[in-house]
Write a protein that holds these residues in place. Structure first.
Motif, mmCIF file in Angstrom:
data_model
loop_
_atom_site.group_PDB
_atom_site.id
_atom_site.type_symbol
_atom_site.label_atom_id
_atom_site.label_comp_id
_atom_site.label_asym_id
_atom_site.label_seq_id
_atom_site.Cartn_x
_atom_site.Cartn_y
_atom_site.Cartn_z
ATOM 1 N N PRO A 1 43.168 53.980 37.656
ATOM 2 C CA PRO A 1 42.239 53.506 38.681
ATOM 3 C C PRO A 1 42.907 52.492 39.610
ATOM 4 N N ASP A 2 42.390 52.414 40.842
ATOM 5 C CA ASP A 2 42.901 51.434 41.788
ATOM 6 C C ASP A 2 42.653 50.026 41.283
ATOM 7 N N LYS A 3 43.561 49.133 41.643
ATOM 8 C CA LYS A 3 43.395 47.716 41.326
ATOM 9 C C LYS A 3 42.835 47.042 42.566
ATOM 10 N N PHE A 4 41.988 46.052 42.371
ATOM 11 C CA PHE A 4 41.432 45.354 43.504
ATOM 12 C C PHE A 4 41.163 43.912 43.135
ATOM 13 N N ILE A 5 40.981 43.102 44.166
ATOM 14 C CA ILE A 5 40.723 41.671 43.994
ATOM 15 C C ILE A 5 39.272 41.408 44.366
ATOM 16 N N ILE A 6 38.580 40.691 43.497
ATOM 17 C CA ILE A 6 37.210 40.260 43.762
ATOM 18 C C ILE A 6 37.258 38.755 43.966
ATOM 19 N N GLY A 7 36.813 38.300 45.113
ATOM 20 C CA GLY A 7 36.752 36.864 45.384
ATOM 21 C C GLY A 7 35.343 36.359 45.178
ATOM 22 N N VAL A 8 35.213 35.272 44.436
ATOM 23 C CA VAL A 8 33.905 34.662 44.189
ATOM 24 C C VAL A 8 33.936 33.276 44.821
ATOM 25 N N THR A 9 33.025 33.035 45.758
ATOM 26 C CA THR A 9 33.008 31.747 46.451
ATOM 27 C C THR A 9 31.692 31.020 46.206
ATOM 28 N N GLY A 10 31.706 29.736 46.492
ATOM 29 C CA GLY A 10 30.500 28.924 46.352
ATOM 30 C C GLY A 10 30.848 27.456 46.261
ATOM 31 N N LYS A 11 29.828 26.641 46.283
ATOM 32 C CA LYS A 11 29.995 25.184 46.182
ATOM 33 C C LYS A 11 30.509 24.800 44.799
ATOM 34 N N SER A 12 30.961 23.569 44.686
ATOM 35 C CA SER A 12 31.371 23.037 43.386
ATOM 36 C C SER A 12 30.211 23.134 42.408
ATOM 37 N N CYS A 13 30.492 23.519 41.205
ATOM 38 C CA CYS A 13 29.515 23.606 40.118
ATOM 39 C C CYS A 13 28.376 24.589 40.423
ATOM 40 N N SER A 14 28.666 25.642 41.192
ATOM 41 C CA SER A 14 27.614 26.599 41.539
ATOM 42 C C SER A 14 27.601 27.834 40.637
ATOM 43 N N GLY A 15 28.523 27.893 39.665
ATOM 44 C CA GLY A 15 28.516 29.002 38.725
ATOM 45 C C GLY A 15 29.589 30.052 38.959
ATOM 46 N N LYS A 16 30.568 29.752 39.793
ATOM 47 C CA LYS A 16 31.633 30.718 40.092
ATOM 48 C C LYS A 16 32.412 31.109 38.838
ATOM 49 N N SER A 17 32.797 30.128 38.056
ATOM 50 C CA SER A 17 33.566 30.404 36.838
ATOM 51 C C SER A 17 32.726 31.173 35.825
ATOM 52 N N THR A 18 31.468 30.811 35.702
ATOM 53 C CA THR A 18 30.574 31.503 34.777
ATOM 54 C C THR A 18 30.428 32.968 35.174
ATOM 55 N N LEU A 19 30.189 33.213 36.458
ATOM 56 C CA LEU A 19 30.064 34.588 36.944
ATOM 57 C C LEU A 19 31.368 35.359 36.724
ATOM 58 N N SER A 20 32.490 34.724 37.044
ATOM 59 C CA SER A 20 33.788 35.388 36.889
ATOM 60 C C SER A 20 34.058 35.754 35.440
ATOM 61 N N LYS A 21 33.743 34.874 34.529
ATOM 62 C CA LYS A 21 33.948 35.158 33.095
ATOM 63 C C LYS A 21 33.032 36.286 32.622
ATOM 64 N N LEU B 1 31.938 38.759 34.563
ATOM 65 C CA LEU B 1 32.543 39.964 35.128
ATOM 66 C C LEU B 1 33.729 40.417 34.280
ATOM 67 N N GLN B 2 34.561 39.458 33.899
ATOM 68 C CA GLN B 2 35.723 39.775 33.073
ATOM 69 C C GLN B 2 35.288 40.367 31.737
ATOM 70 N N SER B 3 34.273 39.796 31.144
ATOM 71 C CA SER B 3 33.762 40.305 29.874
ATOM 72 C C SER B 3 33.221 41.722 30.036
ATOM 73 N N GLY C 1 36.228 44.130 30.939
ATOM 74 C CA GLY C 1 37.247 44.179 29.892
ATOM 75 C C GLY C 1 38.288 43.102 30.105
ATOM 76 N N ILE C 2 38.459 42.272 29.117
ATOM 77 C CA ILE C 2 39.346 41.115 29.249
ATOM 78 C C ILE C 2 40.785 41.518 29.548
ATOM 79 N N ASP C 3 41.212 42.680 29.049
ATOM 80 C CA ASP C 3 42.577 43.139 29.311
ATOM 81 C C ASP C 3 42.716 43.789 30.676
ATOM 82 N N GLU C 4 41.599 44.050 31.333
ATOM 83 C CA GLU C 4 41.623 44.694 32.641
ATOM 84 C C GLU C 4 41.500 43.699 33.789
ATOM 85 N N CYS C 5 41.221 42.438 33.482
ATOM 86 C CA CYS C 5 40.961 41.445 34.517
ATOM 87 C C CYS C 5 41.856 40.220 34.351
ATOM 88 N N LEU C 6 42.291 39.705 35.452
ATOM 89 C CA LEU C 6 43.030 38.457 35.477
ATOM 90 C C LEU C 6 42.213 37.479 36.306
#
Length: 122
Positions: A2-22, A24-26, A29-34
Motif C-alpha cells: 500500500p501507498d505510504k502517506f503522512i497525516i498531519g494533526v494540528t491544534g492548540k496546545s493541550c487540544s488532544g493532538k497526541s491522544t488522537l495520533s496515538k 490512529l496509530q493503535s 497498527g503500531i508497526d505501520e505508523c511512525l
C-alpha cells in the motif's frame, strides 16, 4: 504494497493532538505508523540563551513553545523529505536510517535521535 502517506494533526496546545495520533496509530497498527511530534522540532537554545535561562528566577523558558518562530522548520522539512524519499526509493539498503530528533524541553535541546530504518517506509 500500500501507498505510504503522512497525516498531519494540528491544534492548540493541550487540544488532544497526541491522544488522537496515538489512537490512529493503535487503529492502523503500531508497526505501520511512525508518530513524529513537532514537540521534537523546537529550536535549541544557544549557549548564551542557556546562560540567561539559568539566571532567570524559576527557570523560565526562553523558548515560547506556542510560537512558530521557535520551531525548527528546516529540520522538520529535512526529516519529512527523508521519509518521503525513502518511500519512493528503489534502494533496498538495510543500513539506511532516518534520524528523528527527540527534544528535551527541560534542557531546551535535542537530547537524542531515534534511528528509524528507511526500509520500513518502502
Amino acid at each position: 504494497m500500500p501507498d505510504k502517506f503522512i497525516i498531519g494533526v494540528t491544534g492548540k496546545s493541550c487540544s488532544g493532538k497526541s491522544t488522537l495520533s496515538k489512537k490512529l496509530q493503535s487503529h492502523l497498527g503500531i508497526d505501520e505508523c511512525l508518530l513524529i511530534s513537532m514537540n521534537d522540532f523546537y529550536q535549541e537554545l544557544t549557549p548564551e540563551q542557556q546562560h540567561t535561562r539559568k539566571m532567570r528566577k524559576n527557570n523560565e523558558f526562553v523558548i515560547n513553545f506556542d510560537s512558530p518562530e521557535d520551531i525548527n522548520f528546516e529540520l522538520l522539512n529535512k526529516t519529512l523529505l527523508a521519509l518521503k524519499k525513502s518511500s519512493s526509493s528503489s534502494s533496498s539498503d538495510q543500513s539506511d536510517v532516518i534520524q528523528i530528533p527527540k527534544y528535551n524541553q527541560e534542557k531546551c535541546e535535542i537530547s537524542s535521535w531515534l534511528n528509524v530504518p528507511a526500509w520500513k517506509f518502502k
